[in-house]
Write a protein that holds these residues in place. Sequence first.
Motif, PDB file in Angstrom:
ATOM      1  N   PHE A   1       0.859  -1.134   0.110  1.00 39.87           N
ATOM      2  CA  PHE A   1      -0.039   0.055  -0.141  1.00 39.87           C
ATOM      3  C   PHE A   1       0.687   1.102   0.026  1.00 39.87           C
ATOM      4  CE2 PHE A   1      -2.334   3.260   2.207  1.00 39.87           C
ATOM      5  CZ  PHE A   1      -3.511   3.448   1.630  1.00 39.87           C
ATOM      6  N   ILE A   2       2.004   1.320   0.770  1.00 37.98           N
ATOM      7  CA  ILE A   2       2.901   2.335   0.921  1.00 37.98           C
ATOM      8  C   ILE A   2       3.489   2.627  -0.326  1.00 37.98           C
ATOM      9  CG2 ILE A   2       5.037   3.210   1.704  1.00 37.98           C
ATOM     10  CD1 ILE A   2       4.102   1.782   4.411  1.00 37.98           C
ATOM     11  N   LYS A   3       3.885   1.435  -1.129  1.00 32.73           N
ATOM     12  CA  LYS A   3       4.680   1.692  -2.205  1.00 32.73           C
ATOM     13  C   LYS A   3       3.509   2.150  -3.549  1.00 32.73           C
ATOM     14  CE  LYS A   3       7.733  -2.026  -1.542  1.00 32.73           C
ATOM     15  NZ  LYS A   3       8.232  -3.279  -1.883  1.00 32.73           N
ATOM     16  N   ARG A   4       2.421   2.024  -3.459  1.00 28.15           N
ATOM     17  CA  ARG A   4       1.297   2.446  -4.231  1.00 28.15           C
ATOM     18  C   ARG A   4       1.167   3.935  -4.516  1.00 28.15           C
ATOM     19  NH1 ARG A   4      -3.714  -0.082  -2.776  1.00 28.15           N
ATOM     20  NH2 ARG A   4      -4.846   2.004  -2.915  1.00 28.15           N
ATOM     21  N   ASP A   5       1.251   4.407  -5.700  1.00 30.51           N
ATOM     22  CA  ASP A   5       0.878   5.907  -5.841  1.00 30.51           C
ATOM     23  C   ASP A   5      -0.667   5.993  -5.865  1.00 30.51           C
ATOM     24  OD1 ASP A   5       0.434   8.582  -6.595  1.00 30.51           O
ATOM     25  OD2 ASP A   5       1.566   8.371  -8.434  1.00 30.51           O
ATOM     26  N   LYS A   6      -1.153   6.109  -4.752  1.00 29.35           N
ATOM     27  CA  LYS A   6      -2.505   6.076  -4.292  1.00 29.35           C
ATOM     28  C   LYS A   6      -3.251   7.373  -5.025  1.00 29.35           C
ATOM     29  CE  LYS A   6      -0.542   5.767  -0.373  1.00 29.35           C
ATOM     30  NZ  LYS A   6       0.345   4.918  -0.934  1.00 29.35           N
TER      31      LYS A   6
ATOM     32  N   LEU B   1      -1.720  13.820   0.624  1.00 25.05           N
ATOM     33  CA  LEU B   1      -2.607  12.956   0.919  1.00 25.05           C
ATOM     34  C   LEU B   1      -1.715  11.454   0.750  1.00 25.05           C
ATOM     35  CD1 LEU B   1      -6.073  13.874  -0.961  1.00 25.05           C
ATOM     36  CD2 LEU B   1      -5.649  13.869   1.424  1.00 25.05           C
ATOM     37  N   ASN B   2      -0.805  11.456  -0.175  1.00 22.41           N
ATOM     38  CA  ASN B   2       0.019  10.329  -0.208  1.00 22.41           C
ATOM     39  C   ASN B   2       0.805  10.102   0.962  1.00 22.41           C
ATOM     40  OD1 ASN B   2       0.006   8.304  -2.353  1.00 22.41           O
ATOM     41  ND2 ASN B   2       0.375   9.845  -3.663  1.00 22.41           N
ATOM     42  N   ALA B   3       1.305  11.117   1.494  1.00 27.12           N
ATOM     43  CA  ALA B   3       2.252  11.182   2.525  1.00 27.12           C
ATOM     44  C   ALA B   3       1.375  11.002   3.829  1.00 27.12           C
ATOM     45  CB  ALA B   3       2.824  12.672   2.940  1.00 27.12           C
TER      46      ALA B   3
ATOM     47  N   THR C   1       0.524   6.914   8.120  1.00 26.00           N
ATOM     48  CA  THR C   1      -0.707   6.087   8.698  1.00 26.00           C
ATOM     49  C   THR C   1      -0.430   4.549   8.548  1.00 26.00           C
ATOM     50  OG1 THR C   1      -2.333   7.570   8.300  1.00 26.00           O
ATOM     51  CG2 THR C   1      -3.127   5.510   8.770  1.00 26.00           C
ATOM     52  N   ALA C   2      -0.052   4.054   7.298  1.00 28.94           N
ATOM     53  CA  ALA C   2       0.332   2.810   7.103  1.00 28.94           C
ATOM     54  C   ALA C   2       1.670   2.299   7.940  1.00 28.94           C
ATOM     55  CB  ALA C   2       0.480   2.507   5.735  1.00 28.94           C
ATOM     56  N   GLN C   3       2.707   3.268   8.059  1.00 29.64           N
ATOM     57  CA  GLN C   3       3.791   3.042   8.836  1.00 29.64           C
ATOM     58  C   GLN C   3       3.579   2.743  10.132  1.00 29.64           C
ATOM     59  OE1 GLN C   3       6.097   6.183   7.421  1.00 29.64           O
ATOM     60  NE2 GLN C   3       6.909   5.353   5.459  1.00 29.64           N
ATOM     61  N   LYS C   4       2.643   3.555  10.745  1.00 19.06           N
ATOM     62  CA  LYS C   4       2.374   3.725  12.065  1.00 19.06           C
ATOM     63  C   LYS C   4       1.598   2.331  12.611  1.00 19.06           C
ATOM     64  CE  LYS C   4       2.085   8.596  13.284  1.00 19.06           C
ATOM     65  NZ  LYS C   4       1.419   9.491  13.846  1.00 19.06           N
ATOM     66  N   LEU C   5       0.772   1.831  11.510  1.00 23.32           N
ATOM     67  CA  LEU C   5       0.133   0.533  11.660  1.00 23.32           C
ATOM     68  C   LEU C   5       1.035  -0.633  11.651  1.00 23.32           C
ATOM     69  CD1 LEU C   5      -3.281   1.209   9.329  1.00 23.32           C
ATOM     70  CD2 LEU C   5      -3.107   0.819  11.970  1.00 23.32           C
ATOM     71  N   ILE C   6       1.964  -0.534  10.761  1.00 22.54           N
ATOM     72  CA  ILE C   6       2.998  -1.612  10.838  1.00 22.54           C
ATOM     73  C   ILE C   6       3.680  -1.674  12.071  1.00 22.54           C
ATOM     74  CG2 ILE C   6       5.302  -2.110   9.740  1.00 22.54           C
ATOM     75  CD1 ILE C   6       4.448  -1.302   7.171  1.00 22.54           C
ATOM     76  N   LYS C   7       4.185  -0.580  12.587  1.00 22.81           N
ATOM     77  CA  LYS C   7       4.619  -0.386  13.936  1.00 22.81           C
ATOM     78  C   LYS C   7       3.775  -1.129  15.133  1.00 22.81           C
ATOM     79  CE  LYS C   7       7.941   3.315  13.162  1.00 22.81           C
ATOM     80  NZ  LYS C   7       8.030   4.650  13.702  1.00 22.81           N
TER      81      LYS C   7
END
Length: 219
Positions: free
Chosen positions: A14-19, A41-43, A48-54
């Motif tokens: 999800f992080i790698k994707r250009d959303k 918005l991408n940032a 958000t995704a990085q925090k969820l990974i942690k």
Amino acid sequence: MLSKEQKIEKLEEFIKRDKFSEEAWNQRGLLPSSDEMSQELNAFFNTTAQKLIKNIEKNCASKTLQKTFNSQLATLEKDDFDTEENEFVCDLLYELASLVEVEISEDLNNWLYGSTLDTISYLQEMFESQKKVEIIEQVCTKCSSMIEFIIKDIDDHTAQTDWLVAECVTCLELNLIPTGKNIRLQNYGTYLVKEQLDGKDYNQHQAIQYLEHLKKSPK
């Protein structure tokens, strides 16, 4: 239910994707927002995704993951975006929540529409002012979970059928969704769009053949 490793893998994808790419906007039948807005918005979503990974790496409970969503959502000012951008934000947050198996529908609803009374008023106004809106449910061919989306802006004079190759977020199975020209799909987070097939190049038989080819191809 996805394993811890699978959740992290999906979040990293999800992080790698250009959303908020031009293609992503086009799939919603919208003109792209400014580059600055899309980057912002991408940032936001990558953070958000990085925090969820942690959280997942620490084996945090669902309540902690939900708090992460709410704290991130609180940093967004709804009035900074137009209606279509707000809907896009909610769809992607729902997608993220589905990946980590957290329910945030009520939180998104409150952010997007306000209190319950505000929501009722908004829905009444939408019902009275807009054309008929059709909610479509399609059962995933593998896990039988429901793939849901809403069809807007239907062009009754269009005969051509396009196709979406969509990945079920529950089991990762590829499914084929028929659409049409000038039809806007609003995703409820139950699938990810992988490819869009032009009806000029694919009839139903060809679209199904292509889908089967993708299923057999190495990922």
